[in-house]
Design a protein around this motif. Structure first.
Motif, mmCIF file in Angstrom:
data_model
loop_
_atom_site.group_PDB
_atom_site.id
_atom_site.type_symbol
_atom_site.label_atom_id
_atom_site.label_comp_id
_atom_site.label_asym_id
_atom_site.label_seq_id
_atom_site.Cartn_x
_atom_site.Cartn_y
_atom_site.Cartn_z
ATOM 1 N N THR A 13 32.206 78.040 -66.363
ATOM 2 C CA THR A 13 31.440 77.586 -67.517
ATOM 3 C C THR A 13 31.903 76.186 -67.890
ATOM 4 O O THR A 13 33.097 75.955 -68.068
ATOM 5 N N THR A 14 30.942 75.261 -67.998
ATOM 6 C CA THR A 14 31.261 73.871 -68.310
ATOM 7 C C THR A 14 30.690 73.500 -69.670
ATOM 8 O O THR A 14 29.508 73.746 -69.942
ATOM 9 N N SER B 238 23.271 69.035 -64.818
ATOM 10 C CA SER B 238 23.024 70.426 -64.423
ATOM 11 C C SER B 238 22.577 70.510 -62.974
ATOM 12 O O SER B 238 23.016 71.378 -62.210
ATOM 13 N N SER C 234 24.673 72.328 -60.195
ATOM 14 C CA SER C 234 23.997 73.621 -59.982
ATOM 15 C C SER C 234 24.451 74.634 -61.025
ATOM 16 O O SER C 234 24.761 75.790 -60.720
ATOM 17 N N GLU C 235 24.481 74.175 -62.266
ATOM 18 C CA GLU C 235 24.937 75.003 -63.366
ATOM 19 C C GLU C 235 24.218 74.575 -64.638
ATOM 20 O O GLU C 235 24.135 73.373 -64.927
ATOM 21 N N LEU D 280 23.682 73.464 -68.274
ATOM 22 C CA LEU D 280 24.572 72.833 -69.241
ATOM 23 C C LEU D 280 23.855 72.612 -70.562
ATOM 24 O O LEU D 280 22.672 72.284 -70.595
ATOM 25 N N ASP E 115 34.880 84.057 -66.920
ATOM 26 C CA ASP E 115 34.764 82.882 -66.054
ATOM 27 C C ASP E 115 35.760 81.808 -66.473
ATOM 28 O O ASP E 115 36.147 81.717 -67.645
ATOM 29 N N HIS F 298 36.292 71.535 -61.331
ATOM 30 C CA HIS F 298 36.013 72.919 -60.937
ATOM 31 C C HIS F 298 36.891 73.383 -59.782
ATOM 32 O O HIS F 298 36.928 74.584 -59.482
#
Length: 699
Positions: free
Chosen positions: A2-3, A20, A24-25, A27, A49, A106
């Motif tokens: 989780t960012t 994002s 690939s996440e 945000l 996470d 990460h």
């Protein structure tokens, strides 16, 4: 993972959609994550996470919030995107860099390594004038066991009440480290400080005023009146007849208040402090107990080019170490590294030609993964002409942060959008293999920030390796003369760094030809990485696509890691001393024929073969061979075998036996039959000696 990202009260032009896609996440952009939106952080740490927070300023606050919320996640990381990207005159173009920094955050933490343990019971030695030493002691004595070694009374002199043990005399040396310091001194003071009652009778009686209020006698002023002895009377603390003796004492910590340091080296040992500053006094109070630090290096003696057969070849690690933690042990044909003195700068591993010394925390392979992640994410996000800025995590990081704040206040431009900062324990810990790997991964330039904290010899060592990189890149056609894709940046102030970055990264210093992104991984073994990097650069080298491609590139002699060996065939006797001395298996013999063979890819230019050769027939040639012969064994010298004059079996070389006979022919021990036996193999020589003995008996 989780960012959490925050534009810090809208002072950063962040693009959550672009970030994002790069990560690939999904945000969410926050504006006051550390204040009214802190619930988002609390919610994130309640999950399992890992959590990455794009803020380092409020790291302590977030840590407290995680404790209060009884966070379930086991990993919370913090990454600075504000001073390194968002606070810049070029911030609107910094999205690819910010994505790269988040992607690197990460990555998993470096693998744990063995540790070095220090134990301190709080035994503190204070060296200095009595008045200053007692003032410092008063602030530390409630925590530490203080002993003072007086170096003069000072303006105020010492206190009359005896609060601390006092030593006197002449300091010979201070050795050691945290928990294991050893003081050696010459006890040449006629006054026994244990017997002295500090009544000051001797001070008042001395006509030359040779006795200070630290009760040390200045023998250069003393005229031998001995009035002090009479004044001391029944106490008997003064004895000019006592013979000066060398004494020692052990301590855990040292506070040195003298003008001259006890150590001439640049990197002082842990537990040794200069000056009674507030920071030093606070740090001293904390150093009671057991402490650990990583063992920063790995050493493989079999690869070491330092010495063979008590001949010294490579001395690079010994010469560059600013902590004097590396020393020579010729008797064991190796170097020694004291892990207690090692400060983790990594300079020794950077200049080591063979990879016998490698940096262990973090490993080169882990740094390689980080660089590949940074550059691939940057390129994926649309970034171009990436510049890697390597800086230290102390002074270098502080300078980068200061520059970001200056840019926010409009007094500097800040880090350009294509400059990606990479924090290291020390900038000397990475060298030619990783710099070139970064270029192979897609960087257009690699800069190493050199501040005032580094030892002077580090700059020399790095410059020598950068000269090697420059010669290769120019010779292969990746850089034009005058362009320096790998270089040092000297800056001690934020505005100085700002000007240097603008000058170096917006001009013509970058690679003139792009290198296609490599897929290999940086290895722990330096030579393996260099081999893959060079193969990659050769594969795409512009110069090799021309009709005038050279066979080899000349490299600077200083710091060369590659090259050939020239043999004077008229002098070489093929004794193979050089083969036994070579630590890299670059020089080889042939079991089937008298040949000296050479595998150029393995040569580290250490010089052991040159120093070992009894005929002085060898010479080093620093170069990078561009032809396939670099990876092939070739014959440097060969000669006819010499056959035994009795049985005909080859037992040496023609040149070697002739040279031996020529040197011994005039010796009284080698005349007649003895000289003839030199032409025989070992077996026939023994038989001939015994046969001659039997004939003498018959006669």
């Amino acid at each position: 993972m989780t960012t959490l990202i925050c534009d810090c009260n809208q002072t950063q032009p962040l693009d959550p959609k672009a970030l994002s896609q790069s990560l690939s996440e999904p945000l969410t952009l926050h504006t006051a994550l550390c204040r009214r939106e802190a619930s988002a952080f609390v919610q994130a740490v309640q999950g399992t996470d890992d959590v990455v927070v794009a803020c380092t300023q409020e790291q302590r606050l977030f840590g407290d919030l995680a404790v209060e919320a009884q966070a379930k996640t086991s990993v919370i990381k913090f990454v600075n995107i504000r001073e390194t990207g968002g606070w810049s005159s070029d911030a609107k173009n910094a999205s690819p860099k910010i994505a790269a920094l988040l992607a690197a955050a990460h990555l998993p933490e470096p693998e744990p390594v063995p540790t070095v343990t220090f134990k301190s019971a709080g035994r503190l030695l204070i060296l200095g004038q009595m008045d200053q030493a007692e003032q410092a002691a008063a602030l530390l004595a409630d925590t530490l066991n203080v002993t003072i070694f007086t170096q003069g009374a000072g303006e105020a002199g010492g206190a009359q009440n005896r609060r601390y043990p006092v030593l006197g005399g002449q300091v010979v040396r201070v050795d050691g480290w945290l928990g294991a310091f050893k003081l050696t001194w010459q006890n040449n003071n006629p006054i026994d400080l244990d017997l002295c009652t500090r009544c000051n009778a001797c001070v008042a009686a001395c006509p030359e005023q040779a006795i200070g209020l630290d009760y040390q006698i200045d023998m250069s002023k003393c005229s031998s009146h001995r009035d002090c002895v009479t004044a001391c009377g029944a106490v008997g603390a003064i004895n000019f007849q006592r013979e000066a003796q060398e004494e020692t004492a052990e301590f855990d910590l040292v506070l040195d208040l003298r003008e001259q340091s006890a150590f001439t080296r640049h990197a002082l040992p842990q537990g040794y402090f200069r000056g009674a500053t507030a920071a030093n006094l606070l740090r001293l109070r904390e150093l009671v107990g057991e402490f650990e630090k990583p063992k920063f290096f790995d050493y493989k003696q079999k690869l070491c080019a330092h010495s063979r057969n008590e001949k010294v070849g490579c001395n690079a690690c010994v010469d560059i170490c600013s902590a004097e933690a590396v020393s020579s042990d010729k008797s064991r044909q190796q170097i020694k590294v004291n892990p207690n003195l090692c400060v983790g700068c990594g300079a020794c591993t950077t200049v080591c030609p063979t990879g016998a010394l490698t940096y262990a925390y973090p490993r080169a392979s882990e740094q390689g993964v980080k660089l590949k992640t940074l550059l691939s994410t940057y390129q994926k996000a649309g970034g171009k002409d990436a510049v890697i800025l390597l800086h230290s995590q102390d002074a270098g990081q502080a300078l980068v942060n200061e520059l970001g704040r200056a840019a926010q206040l409009k007094v500097a431009k800040g880090l350009p959008a294509h400059v990606i900062p990479v924090s290291l324990w020390h900038t000397a810990s990475l060298g030619l293999d990783v710099w070139l790997a970064a270029l192979a991964y897609g960087a257009a330039q690699v800069l190493v920030l050199h501040t005032a904290e580094e030892a002077p010899q580090y700059a020399d060592g790095l410059q020598a390796q950068m000269a090697q990189a420059q010669a290769m890149l120019e010779g292969l056609g990746y850089a034009k003369p005058g362009r320096m894709p790998v270089q040092l940046v000297h800056a001690a102030q934020a505005l100085e760094l700002d000007a240097e970055l603008q000058r170096l990264t917006t001009g013509q210093q970058r690679l003139s030809t792009t290198v296609p992104a490599a897929t290999f991984a940086v290895m722990a073994e330096k030579r393996s990485t260099l081999s893959m990097v060079i193969d990659h650069l050769l594969e795409h080298a512009p110069v090799l696509k021309t009709a005038t491609a050279p066979e080899a590139l000349a490299l600077p002699k200083d710091g060369s890691l590659f090259g050939s060996v020239e043999v004077n065939k008229d002098s070489c006797t093929l004794c193979m001393s050089c083969v036994s001395a070579c630590p890299a298996n670059a020089l080889q013999d042939n079991q089937q024929a008298p040949q000296l063979r050479f595998f150029e890819k393995n040569c580290v230019q250490c010089g052991l073969c040159v120093s070992t050769c009894p005929e002085k027939a060898l010479n080093l040639v620093p170069r990078l061979l561009l032809t396939p012969q670099r990876k092939e064994v070739r014959v440097l010298n060969e000669t006819q075998p010499y056959g035994c004059v009795r049985c005909g079996k080859p037992f040496g070389t023609l040149k070697g036996i002739e040279a031996m006979i020529g040197k011994l022919a005039g010796h009284s021990m080698f005349q007649g039959e003895a000289l003839q036996r030199l032409k025989m193999c070992g077996d026939c020589r023994v038989i001939d000696i015994y046969s001659a003995g039997d004939e003498q008996k018959i006669v």
